[in-house]
Design a protein around this motif. Sequence first.
Motif, PDB file in Angstrom:
ATOM      1  N   PHE A 375       0.728  -1.602  -0.076  1.00 38.99           N
ATOM      2  CA  PHE A 375       0.033   0.024   0.290  1.00 38.99           C
ATOM      3  C   PHE A 375       0.641   0.588   0.085  1.00 38.99           C
ATOM      4  O   PHE A 375       1.405   1.606   1.316  1.00 38.99           O
ATOM      5  N   ASP A 376       1.075   1.892  -1.063  1.00 38.25           N
ATOM      6  CA  ASP A 376       2.186   3.390  -1.546  1.00 38.25           C
ATOM      7  C   ASP A 376       1.037   3.852  -2.396  1.00 38.25           C
ATOM      8  O   ASP A 376       0.520   3.406  -3.100  1.00 38.25           O
ATOM      9  N   LYS A 377       1.645   5.292  -2.655  1.00 43.13           N
ATOM     10  CA  LYS A 377       1.276   6.078  -3.589  1.00 43.13           C
ATOM     11  C   LYS A 377       1.900   6.116  -4.894  1.00 43.13           C
ATOM     12  O   LYS A 377       2.096   6.878  -5.670  1.00 43.13           O
ATOM     13  N   SER A 378       3.539   5.981  -4.292  1.00 39.28           N
ATOM     14  CA  SER A 378       4.559   6.187  -4.859  1.00 39.28           C
ATOM     15  C   SER A 378       5.171   5.146  -5.676  1.00 39.28           C
ATOM     16  O   SER A 378       5.400   4.548  -5.465  1.00 39.28           O
ATOM     17  N   LYS A 379       5.485   5.582  -6.846  1.00 44.07           N
ATOM     18  CA  LYS A 379       5.831   4.694  -7.950  1.00 44.07           C
ATOM     19  C   LYS A 379       7.395   4.429  -8.250  1.00 44.07           C
ATOM     20  O   LYS A 379       7.115   3.124  -8.870  1.00 44.07           O
ATOM     21  N   LYS A 380       7.819   5.376  -8.174  1.00 42.32           N
ATOM     22  CA  LYS A 380       9.475   5.511  -7.050  1.00 42.32           C
ATOM     23  C   LYS A 380       9.414   3.658  -6.376  1.00 42.32           C
ATOM     24  O   LYS A 380       9.944   3.175  -6.648  1.00 42.32           O
ATOM     25  N   ARG A 381       8.446   3.825  -4.894  1.00 42.10           N
ATOM     26  CA  ARG A 381       8.320   3.367  -4.416  1.00 42.10           C
ATOM     27  C   ARG A 381       7.832   1.575  -4.717  1.00 42.10           C
ATOM     28  O   ARG A 381       8.859   0.470  -4.242  1.00 42.10           O
ATOM     29  N   ILE A 382       6.571   2.001  -5.439  1.00 39.86           N
ATOM     30  CA  ILE A 382       6.453   0.355  -6.002  1.00 39.86           C
ATOM     31  C   ILE A 382       7.029  -0.639  -7.065  1.00 39.86           C
ATOM     32  O   ILE A 382       7.276  -1.437  -6.810  1.00 39.86           O
ATOM     33  N   ASN A 383       7.663   0.367  -8.436  1.00 33.83           N
ATOM     34  CA  ASN A 383       9.018  -0.499  -9.187  1.00 33.83           C
ATOM     35  C   ASN A 383      10.307  -0.905  -8.042  1.00 33.83           C
ATOM     36  O   ASN A 383      11.045  -2.138  -8.263  1.00 33.83           O
ATOM     37  N   LEU A 385      10.782  -2.501  -5.013  1.00 35.78           N
ATOM     38  CA  LEU A 385       9.965  -3.230  -4.245  1.00 35.78           C
ATOM     39  C   LEU A 385       9.374  -4.592  -5.571  1.00 35.78           C
ATOM     40  O   LEU A 385       9.680  -5.468  -4.872  1.00 35.78           O
ATOM     41  N   LEU A 386       8.716  -3.942  -6.657  1.00 29.39           N
ATOM     42  CA  LEU A 386       8.644  -5.036  -6.973  1.00 29.39           C
ATOM     43  C   LEU A 386      10.127  -5.201  -8.226  1.00 29.39           C
ATOM     44  O   LEU A 386      10.431  -7.185  -8.561  1.00 29.39           O
ATOM     45  N   ARG A 387      11.105  -5.140  -8.129  1.00 31.41           N
ATOM     46  CA  ARG A 387      12.532  -5.007  -8.191  1.00 31.41           C
ATOM     47  C   ARG A 387      13.291  -6.380  -7.415  1.00 31.41           C
ATOM     48  O   ARG A 387      13.728  -6.887  -7.835  1.00 31.41           O
ATOM     49  N   HIS A 388      13.135  -6.242  -6.357  1.00 36.36           N
ATOM     50  CA  HIS A 388      13.600  -6.311  -4.963  1.00 36.36           C
ATOM     51  C   HIS A 388      12.836  -7.364  -4.511  1.00 36.36           C
ATOM     52  O   HIS A 388      13.240  -8.166  -3.596  1.00 36.36           O
ATOM     53  N   THR A 389      11.939  -8.018  -4.720  1.00 29.82           N
ATOM     54  CA  THR A 389      11.413  -8.807  -3.826  1.00 29.82           C
ATOM     55  C   THR A 389      10.438  -9.925  -4.261  1.00 29.82           C
ATOM     56  O   THR A 389      10.626  -9.945  -6.378  1.00 29.82           O
ATOM     57  N   LEU A 390      10.194 -11.319  -4.453  1.00 28.52           N
ATOM     58  CA  LEU A 390       9.630 -11.801  -5.443  1.00 28.52           C
ATOM     59  C   LEU A 390       8.662 -12.541  -4.657  1.00 28.52           C
ATOM     60  O   LEU A 390       8.549 -13.177  -3.639  1.00 28.52           O
ATOM     61  N   SER A 391       7.334 -13.094  -5.478  1.00 27.64           N
ATOM     62  CA  SER A 391       6.268 -14.121  -5.008  1.00 27.64           C
ATOM     63  C   SER A 391       5.430 -14.594  -5.947  1.00 27.64           C
ATOM     64  O   SER A 391       5.494 -13.999  -7.239  1.00 27.64           O
ATOM     65  N   GLY A 392       4.112 -14.959  -5.477  1.00 27.90           N
ATOM     66  CA  GLY A 392       3.344 -15.767  -6.727  1.00 27.90           C
ATOM     67  C   GLY A 392       2.661 -14.498  -7.301  1.00 27.90           C
ATOM     68  O   GLY A 392       2.590 -14.746  -8.816  1.00 27.90           O
TER      69      GLY A 392
END
Length: 469
Positions: A375-383, A385-392
Motif C-alpha cells: 500500500f503506497d502511492k509512490s511509483k518509485k517505491r512500488i517499482n 519493491l517489484l524489482r527487489h521481491t519475488l512472490s506468486g
Amino acid sequence: MTRDELENLLKKQKAAFRSSPPDYKKRMQSLKKLSVIVDENKERLIEAVSSDFGFRSHQETLVLEIFPLHDEIRHAMKNLRSWTKRRKVSGSWFLLPASAYYQYQPLGSVGIMGAWNYQVLLTLSPLVDAVAAGNHAIIKPSEIAPASAEVLRKIINSNFPEEYIHCVTGDTELAKDFSSMPFDHLFFTGSTQVGKMIMAAAAPNLTPVTLELGGKSPAIIHSSYPLARAAKRIMAGKLFNSGQTCVAPDYVILPKELNNEFQDAVKKVVNKFYPDIANNEHYSHIISDKHYQRLSRLLEDAQSKGASVVEISSGTASIEGKIFTPKLVFNVNDKMEIMQQEIFGPILPVVNLENFEEAVEYVNEKPKPLALYYFDKSKKRINWLLRHTLSGGVTINDTVYHLAQHNLPFGGVGSSGVGHYHGFDGFKTFSKKRPVMHQKRLAASDLLHPPYTGLKNKLIRFLGKLAKR
C-alpha cells in the motif's frame, strides 16, 4: 473407489483420448455444458458448501465461487479459437527455405485434486483449463468437505461419460492412490506440506505437476498511505471465508507508531462489515473443530511468548458453532508459531518495522509468498519493491483480487507453488507447446550432410563466421 478401479478408469480415459482427442467443437460444447450444469445446480452447491462449513453465506459462495467460475468459462470460450491457432515463427537462416511454427496440443488424461476451502471453484476452475486445452480429466474434490464433493460427483458424472470427464470421491487413501497414478498431468491445490507429498508420489511416473499451495502472504503499509483505506481493503481480503483463503493477507507490516490508529481503523471496518458477528449471516464458520482448535493454539502459543491479542469485533467466539471472531495480534516475533505457519483463519498479526527497506528485507528472508500486498502511492517505491521481491502474485493498494484477472497467471513460486493457471496460462499448463518444422524439396541443410569434402568444409567455415556476427 479402489486403486484397481481408479487404474482401470485412467486406462479407459487414455484409450478414449488416443482414439479421438477432443476437437474445438467438442471443447466448446463441454465448456458450455459445464456452465449450464453449474448454473442449474448452484443452489445445491451453495447449500452443500454451507453444510461443510457449518455455515457459509449464500452471497459469499456466489461471489467467490459460482460467479468467478462462470466468468472463467465465458473467457475460455471467447478466446479458445485464438488459443488453439498455429503460431508461425521466424525460421533459422541456415535452414531456409524451411518454415517453422508451434501449436498447442492436449496432453491426454489429467488428474485434478481440489481444495476444501473453495471446493467448487478450486476443483472446477482447473477443469475449465484442462477441457479448453482438449484433455480428458479425472477430478477428485477434497474429502474434508464431503457434502460439496458429493454434489460435484453427481452433477459431473451424470452429465459426462466416464471415459471423458469423471469425478471420484473418497478418503485420504484414495487421495494417495490418486496422486500416484500415471496421469499425463497432475494438478493439486492445497497446503505446502501436502504438496511435497503429491510431488513425491508423482515422481516415479515422471508425471508433471502443477502445485497451487499457500504460505504467509504479507501486506506492507507505507506510512504515507491512508491507513483507513488500507485497513478496509486488508480486512475485506482477510475475512472472506473467515480467513480460509490461500491468498488472504497473513500478516501486516507497518511502523509501530501506527498501531493504535490501525487497530481503531480495523475495529471500525470489521464491525461495519460484520455487525453482531456471532449471529451475522455473512460471516463464515471454520471448516472443522480441528481447524478451530489449531487457531486457538496459535493464539495461546503467541500469548505465552509475549504477544498481545486484541478482539476487534463486537461478538464472541463459539466452538459449538465454529465461529472464530477476528483478532489482531501485536508484539509478535518469529519464535511464535503464528509467524511460522500459514494462519488460514481470521487472525492478523502485526509486525512493526519502521521503514520500507526493513519491510522488504523481512519479507525476503522468509519463504516466497503466494501473494504480496503493498500500500503506497509512490511509483518509485512500488517499482523498487517489484524489482527487489519475488512472490506468486502482487496486488498494489488492495488484496486478493489479482487472482480474478483472467489475463494474468495465478500461481506460486518456491514453497508457495509450481506452475500457473487461469486463462491462457491455464490452457498452456494443460497443453504441449509442440514445435513443427516443415522442410521444402530443396533445402540448404542438404549441403551439410557428409562426406565433408573441400567445398563443404569451406561452407561450414563460412557458416561459422556468419553465426558469430
